[in-house]
Design an enzyme around this catalytic site. Structure first.
Site, short mmCIF file in Angstrom:
data_model
loop_
_atom_site.label_atom_id
_atom_site.label_comp_id
_atom_site.label_asym_id
_atom_site.label_seq_id
_atom_site.Cartn_x
_atom_site.Cartn_y
_atom_site.Cartn_z
N CYS A 66 -8.49 1.37 -58.46
CA CYS A 66 -7.97 2.04 -59.69
C CYS A 66 -8.01 3.55 -59.50
O CYS A 66 -6.91 4.04 -59.29
CB CYS A 66 -8.96 1.65 -60.88
SG CYS A 66 -9.02 -0.10 -61.29
N ARG A 67 -9.14 4.33 -59.29
CA ARG A 67 -9.08 5.66 -59.18
C ARG A 67 -8.55 6.24 -58.07
O ARG A 67 -7.80 7.40 -57.94
CB ARG A 67 -10.49 6.33 -59.86
CG ARG A 67 -10.91 5.65 -61.11
CD ARG A 67 -12.34 5.81 -61.45
NE ARG A 67 -13.09 5.13 -60.73
CZ ARG A 67 -14.38 5.24 -60.61
NH1 ARG A 67 -15.11 6.18 -61.26
NH2 ARG A 67 -15.09 4.37 -59.94
N SER A 68 -9.19 5.73 -57.01
CA SER A 68 -8.85 6.58 -55.70
C SER A 68 -7.59 6.27 -55.08
O SER A 68 -6.80 7.17 -54.47
CB SER A 68 -9.75 6.15 -54.41
OG SER A 68 -10.07 4.80 -54.15
N ASN A 85 -11.61 0.86 -54.69
CA ASN A 85 -10.48 1.48 -54.04
C ASN A 85 -9.12 0.69 -54.64
O ASN A 85 -8.27 0.24 -54.15
CB ASN A 85 -10.50 1.27 -52.63
CG ASN A 85 -9.30 2.17 -51.89
OD1 ASN A 85 -8.79 1.65 -50.68
ND2 ASN A 85 -9.06 3.09 -52.25
N CYS A 135 -13.49 5.99 -54.52
CA CYS A 135 -14.04 5.22 -55.79
C CYS A 135 -14.79 4.07 -55.24
O CYS A 135 -15.07 3.73 -54.20
CB CYS A 135 -12.76 5.10 -56.77
SG CYS A 135 -11.83 3.71 -56.48
N ASP A 144 -14.05 4.87 -64.75
CA ASP A 144 -13.43 3.75 -64.22
C ASP A 144 -12.82 3.02 -65.20
O ASP A 144 -13.12 2.44 -66.34
CB ASP A 144 -14.50 2.74 -63.45
CG ASP A 144 -13.98 1.87 -62.82
OD1 ASP A 144 -12.82 1.50 -62.71
OD2 ASP A 144 -14.81 1.18 -61.94
#
Length: 151
Positions: free
Chosen positions: A13-15, A11, A8, A122
């Protein structure tokens, strides 16, 4: 061993969530999962506290992960690179050296037929509800990925 990288922007939140979720669904003796960001904003830091809390509420511990930036050499290490949105895709593909590198990069929602969008939003500027929605979306996508990879 199949090596998979989740990417993301920062690095945090999402990933990290995708990393932890997919790791929990695949056998560790056959798959290695990691995550990275296209930006260098948070190198060496923990994932966002809201990502850690959301993962923990779902029985997954991502508190040992550390943020790092995607590198061109990741194309040599990873078999599959899942990105969270089109911007991440463009940033990663820009570093690709050839068609083989590009072929490794996929939007994580690419194979999720019921997805309204191919982008994982995000949640950084949102609240707990946004992180929970992202978790649910990634959990569903990772279910599909795990089935596909273990068949």
């Amino acid at each position: 061993m199949t090596k998979i990288l989740m990417v993301c922007l920062g690095n945090i939140c999402r990933s990290p969530l995708a990393h932890g979720i997919l790791e929990s669904k695949l056998p560790s003796d056959k798959f290695e999962i990691d995550s990275a960001g296209t930006g260098d904003y948070h190198i060496g830091k923990l994932p966002d506290h809201r990502s850690i809390a959301t993962a923990k509420a779902n029985g997954i511990d991502i508190s040992s992960q550390r943020c790092r930036q995607f590198q061109q050499s990741d194309f040599d290490v990873y078999d599959i690179i899942y990105v969270m949105d089109h911007s991440n895709y463009d940033n990663v593909v820009t570093l690709a050296r050839d068609a083989d590198d590009v072929s490794k990069v996929k939007l994580i929602l690419e194979d999720v037929a019921s997805a309204d969008s191919l982008e994982v939003p995000d949640p950084y500027w949102g609240g707990a509800e946004d992180f929970n929605k992202v978790y649910a979306l990634l959990d569903y996508a990772c279910d599909k990925i795990a089935v596909k990879l273990t068949q």
